[in-house]
Write a protein that holds these residues in place. Structure first.
Motif, PDB file in Angstrom:
ATOM      1  N   VAL A  83     -12.493   3.859  -4.271  1.00 50.47           N
ATOM      2  CA  VAL A  83     -11.612   3.330  -5.321  1.00 50.47           C
ATOM      3  C   VAL A  83     -12.243   2.162  -6.069  1.00 50.47           C
ATOM      4  O   VAL A  83     -11.665   1.681  -7.059  1.00 50.47           O
ATOM      5  CB  VAL A  83     -10.251   2.891  -4.750  1.00 50.47           C
ATOM      6  N   LYS A  84     -13.392   1.713  -5.617  1.00 51.55           N
ATOM      7  CA  LYS A  84     -14.043   0.560  -6.233  1.00 51.55           C
ATOM      8  C   LYS A  84     -14.315   0.841  -7.706  1.00 51.55           C
ATOM      9  O   LYS A  84     -14.825   1.893  -8.076  1.00 51.55           O
ATOM     10  CB  LYS A  84     -15.347   0.267  -5.483  1.00 51.55           C
ATOM     11  N   GLY A  85     -13.928  -0.100  -8.548  1.00 53.55           N
ATOM     12  CA  GLY A  85     -14.123   0.055  -9.981  1.00 53.55           C
ATOM     13  C   GLY A  85     -12.949   0.741 -10.675  1.00 53.55           C
ATOM     14  O   GLY A  85     -12.867   0.732 -11.909  1.00 53.55           O
ATOM     15  N   ARG A  86     -12.053   1.345  -9.917  1.00 55.24           N
ATOM     16  CA  ARG A  86     -10.889   2.019 -10.506  1.00 55.24           C
ATOM     17  C   ARG A  86      -9.571   1.355 -10.114  1.00 55.24           C
ATOM     18  O   ARG A  86      -8.600   1.402 -10.871  1.00 55.24           O
ATOM     19  CB  ARG A  86     -10.849   3.490 -10.066  1.00 55.24           C
ATOM     20  N   PHE A  87      -9.535   0.764  -8.930  1.00 58.68           N
ATOM     21  CA  PHE A  87      -8.323   0.110  -8.444  1.00 58.68           C
ATOM     22  C   PHE A  87      -8.540  -1.400  -8.418  1.00 58.68           C
ATOM     23  O   PHE A  87      -9.647  -1.874  -8.155  1.00 58.68           O
ATOM     24  CB  PHE A  87      -7.978   0.572  -7.036  1.00 58.68           C
ATOM     25  N   THR A  88      -7.459  -2.134  -8.642  1.00 61.47           N
ATOM     26  CA  THR A  88      -7.502  -3.593  -8.561  1.00 61.47           C
ATOM     27  C   THR A  88      -6.327  -4.084  -7.736  1.00 61.47           C
ATOM     28  O   THR A  88      -5.180  -3.748  -8.024  1.00 61.47           O
ATOM     29  CB  THR A  88      -7.436  -4.224  -9.956  1.00 61.47           C
ATOM     30  N   ILE A  89      -6.635  -4.885  -6.729  1.00 59.30           N
ATOM     31  CA  ILE A  89      -5.595  -5.473  -5.897  1.00 59.30           C
ATOM     32  C   ILE A  89      -5.448  -6.940  -6.263  1.00 59.30           C
ATOM     33  O   ILE A  89      -6.424  -7.622  -6.570  1.00 59.30           O
ATOM     34  CB  ILE A  89      -5.918  -5.316  -4.386  1.00 59.30           C
ATOM     35  N   SER A  90      -4.205  -7.407  -6.246  1.00 61.72           N
ATOM     36  CA  SER A  90      -3.939  -8.813  -6.537  1.00 61.72           C
ATOM     37  C   SER A  90      -2.706  -9.248  -5.764  1.00 61.72           C
ATOM     38  O   SER A  90      -1.949  -8.414  -5.266  1.00 61.72           O
ATOM     39  CB  SER A  90      -3.734  -9.029  -8.038  1.00 61.72           C
ATOM     40  N   MET A  91      -2.544 -10.562  -5.672  1.00 62.33           N
ATOM     41  CA  MET A  91      -1.393 -11.094  -4.946  1.00 62.33           C
ATOM     42  C   MET A  91      -0.747 -12.213  -5.729  1.00 62.33           C
ATOM     43  O   MET A  91      -1.421 -12.972  -6.431  1.00 62.33           O
ATOM     44  CB  MET A  91      -1.814 -11.617  -3.564  1.00 62.33           C
ATOM     45  N   ASP A  92       0.572 -12.294  -5.600  1.00 61.39           N
ATOM     46  CA  ASP A  92       1.337 -13.424  -6.112  1.00 61.39           C
ATOM     47  C   ASP A  92       1.988 -14.085  -4.910  1.00 61.39           C
ATOM     48  O   ASP A  92       2.996 -13.607  -4.394  1.00 61.39           O
ATOM     49  CB  ASP A  92       2.396 -12.948  -7.109  1.00 61.39           C
ATOM     50  N   ASN A  93       1.361 -15.163  -4.457  1.00 57.66           N
ATOM     51  CA  ASN A  93       1.850 -15.816  -3.238  1.00 57.66           C
ATOM     52  C   ASN A  93       3.254 -16.362  -3.401  1.00 57.66           C
ATOM     53  O   ASN A  93       4.032 -16.407  -2.444  1.00 57.66           O
ATOM     54  CB  ASN A  93       0.898 -16.927  -2.822  1.00 57.66           C
ATOM     55  N   SER A  94       3.587 -16.786  -4.601  1.00 57.18           N
ATOM     56  CA  SER A  94       4.920 -17.351  -4.823  1.00 57.18           C
ATOM     57  C   SER A  94       6.012 -16.303  -4.626  1.00 57.18           C
ATOM     58  O   SER A  94       7.164 -16.646  -4.350  1.00 57.18           O
ATOM     59  CB  SER A  94       5.022 -17.950  -6.225  1.00 57.18           C
ATOM     60  N   LYS A  95       5.635 -15.038  -4.753  1.00 54.79           N
ATOM     61  CA  LYS A  95       6.590 -13.944  -4.587  1.00 54.79           C
ATOM     62  C   LYS A  95       6.329 -13.130  -3.329  1.00 54.79           C
ATOM     63  O   LYS A  95       7.015 -12.135  -3.090  1.00 54.79           O
ATOM     64  CB  LYS A  95       6.543 -13.021  -5.804  1.00 54.79           C
ATOM     65  N   ASN A  96       5.328 -13.538  -2.550  1.00 54.01           N
ATOM     66  CA  ASN A  96       4.946 -12.770  -1.349  1.00 54.01           C
ATOM     67  C   ASN A  96       4.739 -11.301  -1.688  1.00 54.01           C
ATOM     68  O   ASN A  96       5.179 -10.406  -0.944  1.00 54.01           O
ATOM     69  CB  ASN A  96       6.010 -12.916  -0.252  1.00 54.01           C
ATOM     70  N   THR A  97       4.078 -11.072  -2.793  1.00 52.79           N
ATOM     71  CA  THR A  97       3.934  -9.717  -3.308  1.00 52.79           C
ATOM     72  C   THR A  97       2.470  -9.385  -3.543  1.00 52.79           C
ATOM     73  O   THR A  97       1.723 -10.207  -4.076  1.00 52.79           O
ATOM     74  CB  THR A  97       4.722  -9.541  -4.619  1.00 52.79           C
ATOM     75  N   VAL A  98       2.107  -8.183  -3.158  1.00 55.07           N
ATOM     76  CA  VAL A  98       0.768  -7.669  -3.422  1.00 55.07           C
ATOM     77  C   VAL A  98       0.897  -6.480  -4.375  1.00 55.07           C
ATOM     78  O   VAL A  98       1.856  -5.709  -4.294  1.00 55.07           O
ATOM     79  CB  VAL A  98       0.055  -7.256  -2.114  1.00 55.07           C
ATOM     80  N   TYR A  99      -0.051  -6.379  -5.284  1.00 53.45           N
ATOM     81  CA  TYR A  99      -0.039  -5.327  -6.291  1.00 53.45           C
ATOM     82  C   TYR A  99      -1.285  -4.468  -6.158  1.00 53.45           C
ATOM     83  O   TYR A  99      -2.336  -4.934  -5.720  1.00 53.45           O
ATOM     84  CB  TYR A  99      -0.001  -5.930  -7.687  1.00 53.45           C
ATOM     85  N   LEU A 100      -1.157  -3.227  -6.581  1.00 53.59           N
ATOM     86  CA  LEU A 100      -2.313  -2.347  -6.662  1.00 53.59           C
ATOM     87  C   LEU A 100      -2.257  -1.645  -8.011  1.00 53.59           C
ATOM     88  O   LEU A 100      -1.380  -0.811  -8.254  1.00 53.59           O
ATOM     89  CB  LEU A 100      -2.316  -1.321  -5.523  1.00 53.59           C
ATOM     90  N   GLN A 101      -3.193  -2.017  -8.876  1.00 53.66           N
ATOM     91  CA  GLN A 101      -3.309  -1.365 -10.170  1.00 53.66           C
ATOM     92  C   GLN A 101      -4.307  -0.227 -10.018  1.00 53.66           C
ATOM     93  O   GLN A 101      -5.449  -0.461  -9.614  1.00 53.66           O
ATOM     94  CB  GLN A 101      -3.819  -2.359 -11.216  1.00 53.66           C
TER      95      GLN A 101
END
Length: 124
Positions: free
Chosen positions: A65-83
């Motif tokens: 998935v490298k180069g196609r997926f992006t993971i990120s986090m919003d600590n203030s919301k305790n939320t992780v995202y996967l684009q």
């Protein structure tokens, strides 16, 4: 205890994009130092997709998935995202969110908490 709730799964055509999110809640959420995504396709074992440290910007990706997926986090919301971009039929799977006391990913066995999963379908 910690609860992880995923959202954002669905159906998309090959080449399309989709975003997943996962929010952690519960008394022990402060013990989570990293969150990530795994996936399991029918007839296959669960596999690692991506992982992100709760503090800082350290992230790890599976080669597939490298180069196609992006993971990120919003600590203030305790939320992780996967684009997810440029999705392929082989990306179709149930995607699981996971949380761990470890900031750096090493092994699926290090995950302390798991979500119920959200289905991603990619049509060719």
């Amino acid at each position: 205890q910690v609860q992880l709730v995923e959202s954002g799964g669905g159906m998309v055509q090959a080449g399309g994009s989709l975003s997943l999110s996962c929010t952690a809640s519960g008394y022990n959420v402060v013990n989570i130092n990293g969150m990530g995504w795994f996936r399991q396709a029918p007839g296959k074992e669960r596999e690692f997709v991506a992982y992100h440290s709760a503090m800082g910007t350290l992230s790890t990706y599976a080669d597939s998935v490298k180069g196609r997926f992006t993971i990120s986090m919003d600590n203030s919301k305790n939320t992780v995202y996967l684009q997810m971009y440029s999705l392929k039929p082989e990306d179709a799977a149930v995607y699981y969110c996971a949380g761990s006391r470890y900031a750096v990913y090493s092994d699926p066995g290090d995950m302390d908490y798991w979500g119920e999963g959200t289905l991603v379908t990619v049509s060719s």
